[in-house]
Motif scaffolding. Sequence first.
Motif: not given
Length: 110
Positions: A31, A35, A37-38
Motif C-alpha cells: 500500500q 495515500a 489508495d486500495q
Amino acid sequence: MHVMRDTQGHDDTGAIKVGVAFSGNAYVSIQLRDADDQPGRLLIMEPNKCNHGITICRECANSWEIDYLVEYFRTAGGRRLHEHIEADVAAASVPNDGDGVADTSEPLPE
C-alpha cells in the motif's frame, strides 16, 4: 527487463491483472505510504527473473519499502519472502576470511 509469458493472471512484465485471484503463495500485499489508495499486490519472483519495479524479489524489496508499506505477514508468500530477506541480511553480517567462505569459528585466545 525479464519478459514473461502473458497469462490469465499476469501480463508479460509480471504485473498482476485486475480482478485475478491468486494464491497467497504467489504475491505480497503493498500500500502506498502517503495515500489512501486500495492495497495492491506484487508477484513474488526469483531475483534473476524479477522485473524490479513491477514484481518483487528479496533483492529489490528494500526499494519497494521506500514508498510502500510492504505487508509481508498478510500472505504465505510474503512471510516466505521476509524469511529469505532476513536470511540474506544474517548471511551478510557474518564476516568471511577473504575467500568467500564465512568464518564462523571462534576467535583465537590472546
